[in-house]
Design an enzyme around this catalytic site. Sequence first.
Site, PDB file in Angstrom:
ATOM      1  CB  THR A  73       6.983 -54.346   7.834  1.00 47.62           C
ATOM      2  OG1 THR A  73       6.478 -53.884   6.599  1.00 47.62           O
ATOM      3  CG2 THR A  73       8.195 -55.195   7.575  1.00 47.62           C
ATOM      4  CB  SER A  88       7.147 -56.906   0.105  1.00 49.94           C
ATOM      5  OG  SER A  88       7.596 -56.221   1.241  1.00 49.94           O
ATOM      6  N   GLY A 105       6.991 -49.611   6.242  1.00 50.96           N
ATOM      7  CA  GLY A 105       6.314 -48.505   5.578  1.00 50.96           C
ATOM      8  C   GLY A 105       5.980 -48.882   4.153  1.00 50.96           C
ATOM      9  CB  ILE A 106       4.705 -46.973   1.288  1.00 46.74           C
ATOM     10  CG1 ILE A 106       3.412 -46.594   2.052  1.00 46.74           C
ATOM     11  CG2 ILE A 106       4.401 -47.243  -0.184  1.00 46.74           C
ATOM     12  CD1 ILE A 106       2.723 -45.370   1.558  1.00 46.74           C
TER      13      ILE A 106
HETATM   14  N1  GLY Z   1       7.019 -52.581   3.681  1.00 47.02           N
HETATM   15  C1  GLY Z   1       6.152 -53.635   3.376  1.00 47.02           C
HETATM   16  C2  GLY Z   1       5.597 -53.594   2.034  1.00 47.02           C
HETATM   17  O1  GLY Z   1       5.409 -52.525   1.470  1.00 47.02           O
HETATM   18  O2  GLY Z   1       5.336 -54.617   1.493  1.00 47.02           O
END
Ligand code: GLY
Length: 311
Positions: free
Chosen positions: A174, A204, A224-225
């Site tokens: 990101t 997202s 991040g996730i």
């Molecule tokens: N943080 C970016 C995504 O997970 O899409």
Amino acid sequence: MASEQVQPKLVIHGGAGSSLEGKGGLEAVRKSLREVLQIIYPLLLDGVSAVEAVVKGCEILEDEPRFNAGTGSVLQSDGQVRMSASLMNGFTQSFSGVINVSRVQNPIKLAKFLQTSDDRVLSDLGSLELLRELQLPVYNPITDLRLNEWMEERKGNFNKSMASVVSEPAGTGTIGVVALDIHGCLAAATSTGGKGFERIGRVSDSAMPAGNYATGSAAVSCTGIGEHIMDECLAARIVIRVTDGFSLKGAFERSFAEAHEHKRDFGAIGIDASGAIACGKTSEILLAAFHNGIDIGDTLELNHGTLIFMA
Ligand code: GLY
């Protein structure tokens, strides 16, 4: 808005993860991040607003193919790029964004346009309509590197048809920019190509207040996730803690202690109205850099400890 001029502050990120290898190595990433600081910080000194500064910073990071946003966005499970971006003006406390937009060079430009619209967050079809309305040129953000990554991943794997929309292991790229301008106003902008290999239609965190949020008290951008960021509602959580009286340091410490406890994988950058800067991570690496008016620094070698604060 402060009546006297304040020292502007700037912090940016190019993602989080476990390695710098895929991004060209430490020195290349450091150079890319510092170049952005060196372009944007003087604009803040010249009186450009925090909103203008974060949008411009985002555009430069979106145009840098080593980062997963704009040009160089990762491909989704069906081999297409779908990007998301958001902008939050802390002074007006208004959020705007686009979700899963294709064929545009700078998704953040759409988020900026939407700041003054009645409808401030658009998804794929609406974003495409907006592209047409604004007469922005059609643009293909797919790079050879990303296409090859996708094809390698898919080699010998064609029994998973494109339409089977299999969600693969998560990527964590990101980009984000947070600024405090000379008038004391804060803004945050975040943009992403998503996780990579995700299901079609996955949304997202980058275009949600979980991943990008600001008030008059603080502004935060996350990486991040996305699912972990949403689960913690990280950006809004940190900002609201500051708005309710925590110091930025206290808000980061508390929020990252919770994140460690919940085994999250992400990072965040932030600035408060006093000019304090903070960077935090639970992931191994956070690609963040900051300019506090005196020094430029980064978190690329932040191996020991997971938080950086500058008053
Ligand atoms: N943080 C970016 C995504 O997970 O899409």
